[in-house]
Design an enzyme around this catalytic site. Structure first.
Site, short mmCIF file in Angstrom:
data_model
loop_
_atom_site.label_atom_id
_atom_site.label_comp_id
_atom_site.label_asym_id
_atom_site.label_seq_id
_atom_site.Cartn_x
_atom_site.Cartn_y
_atom_site.Cartn_z
N GLU A 35 0.88 -1.17 0.00
CA GLU A 35 0.00 0.00 0.00
C GLU A 35 0.92 1.21 0.00
OE1 GLU A 35 -3.67 -0.09 0.99
OE2 GLU A 35 -3.50 1.95 0.18
N PHE A 38 0.12 6.21 -3.60
CA PHE A 38 -0.65 6.28 -4.83
C PHE A 38 -1.84 5.32 -4.83
CE2 PHE A 38 3.56 7.76 -6.32
CZ PHE A 38 3.17 8.99 -6.84
N GLY A 39 -1.82 4.33 -3.93
CA GLY A 39 -2.90 3.36 -3.89
C GLY A 39 -2.38 1.98 -3.50
N ASP A 154 11.16 11.19 -5.30
CA ASP A 154 10.89 10.33 -4.15
C ASP A 154 11.85 9.15 -4.08
OD1 ASP A 154 9.46 9.85 -1.87
OD2 ASP A 154 7.76 8.89 -2.85
#
Ligand SMILES: Nc1ncnc2c1ncn2[C@@H]1O[C@H](COP(=O)(O)OP(=O)(O)OP(=O)(O)O)[C@@H](O)[C@H]1O
Length: 373
Positions: A35, A38-39, A154
């Site tokens: 998880e 972004f989803g 990131d």
């Protein structure tokens, strides 16, 4: 699976929702492997037999089909041995799903930095060097060979995935643009990300390749030392990895930082060189940080590391007022000097957590694309 032809979009594989539903057994929790901000990510077998990581973007990312496909088209054209391969996507109704090559050995954060009980992969010295060089090559490719260049934004251990041979692959590149401007990617582990952020980006919102290079420097030191950039379980003076690295560098004891689990089986000269490269990348002035292609050359011995050039790293604690409650269970950290850090966050003894108000203000700061350093 079929191909779409919207003007300029020619090589994106489109998967039907049905195929992805079948591949993941109706997105069953049993097949959920992660998880992120972004989803959710699921493991599944596609119709052609390939195993894939299927990333279901959260409902907020309701970009129009054309915009979404334009971005996907760009990402799917970017291919390199050290980047996760995007197979294609699904854009049926409101669904925005990305389909990636599945990597067998999880991320660096769950393996190397996840503690012994999480896995039984042993990262020997050679493997660590290979991983550092591979990540550097992948990032140099994004920064210098892709046109227009890509700033990852990131770079961190959870975004470095490992294949069956422990070849590192950078994930999540190019995704930032998939999220509408009013819904900046809110990482699930914002606090875990803080230690990787170059201060000029975290505080000033200046996003350049130099911010990625700072994050890479932090990651490099993590790989050599086998520990996370912030470890609240350690004695206070050792909690922040970069501070510790700088301290040992000044005492000419850098080698003392190398992961003890290697049992001394490493090349001390190379280790010290890699740590110095980490310091070069994390210097306070973005201008002083080397480009990623220079980093690759230094890591592979094709360029010398100029010791005299190393200046003090930009340290997160320089922007924070650390208040340590030794008697209590927690270490409280007030962030100051920035509207970004206008609430109090808490670092507990087990994990780094942050109040959602801080996380939101942190994630929503304005990002300016600016190469003016
Ligand atoms: N291609 C892949 N192969 C295997 N596992 C994957 C793949 N992509 C993602 N994962 C797993 O899913 C997890 C979540 O990935 P995701 O990139 O969405 O979030 P993250 O990087 O962990 O966090 P954040 O969104 O906060 O950056 C990863 O840590 C990894 O365990």
């Amino acid at each position: 699976m079929y191909f779409v032809y919207i003007s300029g979009i020619h090589n994106v594989k489109i998967y039907t929702y049905k195929e992805l539903r079948n591949a993941t057994e109706d997105f069953s929790p049993v097949n959920k492997i992660g998880e992120g901000g972004f989803g959710s990510v699921y493991k599944g077998r596609l119709k052609d037999g390939k195993v894939a990581a299927i990333k279901v973007l959260s409902a907020e990312s309701r970009q129009g089909v054309k915009e979404f496909l334009t971005e996907i088209n760009v990402i799917s054209e970017i291919q390199h041995e050290n980047l996760v391969k995007l197979y294609g996507c699904c854009v049926e109704k409101d669904n925005r799903i990305l389909v990636y090559n599945y990597l067998e050995n999880n991320s660096l954060s769950q393996t190397l930095l996840g503690g012994r009980h999480h896995n039984n992969i042993y990262f020997d010295w050679r493997t660590r060097c290979r991983i550092c060089i591979g990540v550097a090559r992948g990032l140099a490719f994004l920064h210098e060979e892709v046109r227009p260049h890509i700033v990852h934004r990131d770079i961190k251990a959870s975004n470095i995935l490992l294949d069956k041979d422990l070849t590192p692959k950078i994930s999540d590149f190019g995704l930032a643009k998939l999220i509408p401007a009013n819904m900046t990617h809110v990482s699930t582990r914002v606090a875990g990300t803080i230690g990787y952020l170059a201060p000029e980006y975290a505080i000033g919102g200046k996003l350049t390749r130099k911010a990625d290079i700072y994050s890479f420097g932090v990651l490099l030191v993590e790989i050599i030392s086998g520990r996370c950039n912030t470890s609240s379980r350690l004695p206070v003076e050792e909690q922040f990895l970069l501070e510790r690295t700088w301290e040992l560098y000044e005492r000419k004891e850098l080698v003392g930082l190398v992961d003890v689990s290697l049992n001394g089986e490493f090349d001390a000269e190379q280790a010290s060189k890699f740590l110095k490269i980490g310091l070069l990348c994390t210097q306070e002035s973005p201008k002083l940080r080397p480009s990623m292609s220079s980093v690759v050359k230094m890591l592979t011995g094709k360029m010398d590391v100029d010791d005299s050039k190393i200046t003090k790293p930009a340290l997160i604690s320089d922007f924070m007022d650390l208040k340590v409650r030794r008697s209590g269970e927690t270490t409280s950290t007030d962030m100051k000097n920035s509207s970004l850090y206008n609430t109090t966050s808490t670092l507990d003894n087990h994990d780094t957590t942050m109040s959602s108000a801080t996380a939101t203000s942190f994630a929503n700061f304005a990002v300016r694309y600016d190469e003016s350093f």
